[in-house]
Scaffold this active site. Structure first.
Site, PDB file in Angstrom:
ATOM      1  N   ASN A   1      76.390  14.942  51.990  1.00 13.62           N
ATOM      2  CA  ASN A   1      76.526  14.609  53.534  1.00 13.62           C
ATOM      3  C   ASN A   1      75.346  15.111  54.332  1.00 13.62           C
ATOM      4  O   ASN A   1      75.319  16.369  54.621  1.00 13.62           O
ATOM      5  CB  ASN A   1      77.802  15.364  54.026  1.00 13.62           C
ATOM      6  CG  ASN A   1      78.021  15.161  55.538  1.00 13.62           C
ATOM      7  OD1 ASN A   1      77.466  14.439  56.020  1.00 13.62           O
ATOM      8  ND2 ASN A   1      79.224  16.138  55.916  1.00 13.62           N
TER       9      ASN A   1
ATOM     10  N   LYS B   1      74.735  14.529  57.408  1.00 17.99           N
ATOM     11  CA  LYS B   1      75.026  14.815  58.630  1.00 17.99           C
ATOM     12  C   LYS B   1      74.291  14.265  59.709  1.00 17.99           C
ATOM     13  O   LYS B   1      73.621  13.389  59.339  1.00 17.99           O
ATOM     14  CB  LYS B   1      75.026  16.393  58.989  1.00 17.99           C
ATOM     15  CG  LYS B   1      76.247  17.093  57.872  1.00 17.99           C
ATOM     16  CD  LYS B   1      76.596  18.431  58.112  1.00 17.99           C
ATOM     17  CE  LYS B   1      77.491  18.863  56.953  1.00 17.99           C
ATOM     18  NZ  LYS B   1      77.910  20.252  57.224  1.00 17.99           N
TER      19      LYS B   1
ATOM     20  N   HIS C   1      85.910  14.859  58.627  1.00 19.29           N
ATOM     21  CA  HIS C   1      85.346  15.915  58.319  1.00 19.29           C
ATOM     22  C   HIS C   1      85.533  17.167  59.337  1.00 19.29           C
ATOM     23  O   HIS C   1      85.807  16.721  60.583  1.00 19.29           O
ATOM     24  CB  HIS C   1      83.863  15.654  58.402  1.00 19.29           C
ATOM     25  CG  HIS C   1      82.954  16.890  57.923  1.00 19.29           C
ATOM     26  ND1 HIS C   1      82.636  17.850  58.637  1.00 19.29           N
ATOM     27  CD2 HIS C   1      82.443  17.038  56.635  1.00 19.29           C
ATOM     28  CE1 HIS C   1      81.917  18.622  57.870  1.00 19.29           C
ATOM     29  NE2 HIS C   1      81.693  18.124  56.873  1.00 19.29           N
TER      30      HIS C   1
ATOM     31  N   GLU D   1      83.953  19.081  61.203  1.00 22.84           N
ATOM     32  CA  GLU D   1      83.002  19.029  62.254  1.00 22.84           C
ATOM     33  C   GLU D   1      83.558  17.951  63.217  1.00 22.84           C
ATOM     34  O   GLU D   1      83.467  18.070  64.343  1.00 22.84           O
ATOM     35  CB  GLU D   1      81.545  18.661  61.808  1.00 22.84           C
ATOM     36  CG  GLU D   1      80.789  20.181  61.288  1.00 22.84           C
ATOM     37  CD  GLU D   1      79.869  19.706  60.348  1.00 22.84           C
ATOM     38  OE1 GLU D   1      79.149  18.693  59.989  1.00 22.84           O
ATOM     39  OE2 GLU D   1      79.577  20.949  59.361  1.00 22.84           O
TER      40      GLU D   1
ATOM     41  N   GLU E   1      87.296  21.698  51.811  1.00 23.27           N
ATOM     42  CA  GLU E   1      86.223  22.264  52.385  1.00 23.27           C
ATOM     43  C   GLU E   1      86.561  23.270  53.301  1.00 23.27           C
ATOM     44  O   GLU E   1      87.006  23.157  54.503  1.00 23.27           O
ATOM     45  CB  GLU E   1      85.273  21.218  53.296  1.00 23.27           C
ATOM     46  CG  GLU E   1      84.702  20.118  52.459  1.00 23.27           C
ATOM     47  CD  GLU E   1      83.356  19.707  52.965  1.00 23.27           C
ATOM     48  OE1 GLU E   1      82.379  19.716  52.461  1.00 23.27           O
ATOM     49  OE2 GLU E   1      83.405  19.274  54.337  1.00 23.27           O
TER      50      GLU E   1
ATOM     51  N   GLY F   1      78.046  25.380  55.789  1.00 23.93           N
ATOM     52  CA  GLY F   1      76.729  26.085  56.150  1.00 23.93           C
ATOM     53  C   GLY F   1      76.736  27.177  56.622  1.00 23.93           C
ATOM     54  O   GLY F   1      75.738  27.802  57.449  1.00 23.93           O
TER      55      GLY F   1
ATOM     56  N   SER G   1      78.891  25.153  51.270  1.00 17.91           N
ATOM     57  CA  SER G   1      77.819  26.182  50.667  1.00 17.91           C
ATOM     58  C   SER G   1      77.685  25.937  49.481  1.00 17.91           C
ATOM     59  O   SER G   1      77.233  26.696  48.629  1.00 17.91           O
ATOM     60  CB  SER G   1      77.826  27.480  51.292  1.00 17.91           C
ATOM     61  OG  SER G   1      77.665  27.609  52.770  1.00 17.91           O
TER      62      SER G   1
HETATM   63  P1  PGA Z   1      77.252  22.685  53.544  1.00 15.55           P
HETATM   64  O1  PGA Z   1      78.013  21.505  54.140  1.00 15.55           O
HETATM   65  O2  PGA Z   1      77.069  22.358  52.014  1.00 15.55           O
HETATM   66  O3  PGA Z   1      76.180  22.662  54.487  1.00 15.55           O
HETATM   67  O4  PGA Z   1      78.158  23.892  53.731  1.00 15.55           O
HETATM   68  C1  PGA Z   1      79.137  21.090  53.461  1.00 15.55           C
HETATM   69  C2  PGA Z   1      79.945  19.881  54.400  1.00 15.55           C
HETATM   70  O5  PGA Z   1      80.093  20.064  55.567  1.00 15.55           O
HETATM   71  O6  PGA Z   1      80.206  18.710  53.642  1.00 15.55           O
END
Ligand code: PGA
Length: 248
Positions: free
Chosen positions: A9, A11, A93, A95, A164, A170, A209
């Protein structure tokens, strides 16, 4: 048997030139991986990345979609528009839930629209830190999974669910393999109560992560069928190392 599925992803990252180079790098470094591999890229890069990936094994996805077919919805993108470019799309997601007010009801509408199209959905669920601390993780996951699948006659094995935990996205903080397995096993139980044996065909990814160091242990868990990777998907070699950790 569920074939592992590792998706990147990206982003809101990459210029067009960076996106093309990264896509080429992913295609080269993940050749021969035992898992399905996808990259979910920003909308404007779908067309150039599709060209960069032409003839390769890497699947292409978008990061969001709107449920209406067409009309006066400024800024939105329909499933039919995406179908010309990609095979997968992320829905719900955290976010989008956190910063853009996306609700379980929206996720449900998007999922209905996506399953009526040729796109395959990656549906994200996960608890925030306060919910985990308050012992509400399972209640939150059940609400999100049932919310996403609300009004479905049956479960569709085209669906991938991404677990997640929001506190692990992140942040460099990963759920332990045991925590991730417990949550994914719980999600599969909810899926089973909705779709019976079809639940055993639905792939459940872990995300938050994931990196080359922790991937093998996470992906070895019986109910974890792959990963949704953010930060580490922006480096082809790191993403390839995660894909290499996925075994059928
Ligand atoms: P990350 O993000 O691996 O940077 O923690 C995962 C995601 O949001 O899909």
């Amino acid at each position: 048997m569920r074939k592992p599925f590792v998706a990147g992803n990206w982003k809101m990252n990459t210029s067009e030139a960076e996106a093309i180079a990264l896509a080429r790098g992913v295609a080269e470094t993940t050749t021969g991986a035992a898992c399905d591999v996808a990259v979910c890229v920003p909308f404007p890069h779908l067309a150039p990345v599709r060209e960069a990936l032409r003839g390769s094994h890497v699947l292409l996805g978008a990061q969001d979609v709107y449920w209406e077919a067409k009309g006066a919805y400024t800024g939105e993108i329909s499933t039919a528009m995406l179908e010309d470019y990609c095979s997968h799309v992320i829905i719900g997601h955290s976010e989008r839930r956190q910063y853009f007010g996306e609700t379980d009801e929206w996720v449900n509408k998007k999922l209905v629209a996506v399953l009526e199209s040729k796109l395959d959905p990656i549906v994200c669920v996960g608890e925030v830190l306060e919910q985990r601390r308050a012992g509400e993780t399972e209640a939150v996951l059940e609400r999100q999974v049932r919310g996403a699948l609300h009004r479905f006659g049956n479960l569709n094995p085209r669906i991938t669910v991404a677990y997640e935990p929001v506190w692990a996205i992140g942040t460099g903080e990963t759920a332990t393999p045991e925590m991730a397995q417990a949550a994914c096993n719980f999600i599969r139980g909810v899926l089973r109560s909705i779709g019976g044996p079809i639940a055993d065909r639905v792939r459940i990814q872990y995300g938050g992560s994931v990196n080359p160091e922790n991937a093998a242990e996470l992906l070895a868990q019986p109910d974890i069928d792959g990963a949704l990777v953010g930060g580490a998907s922006l480096k082809a070699d790191q993403f390839a190392a995660i894909c290499a950790a996925a075994r059928s």
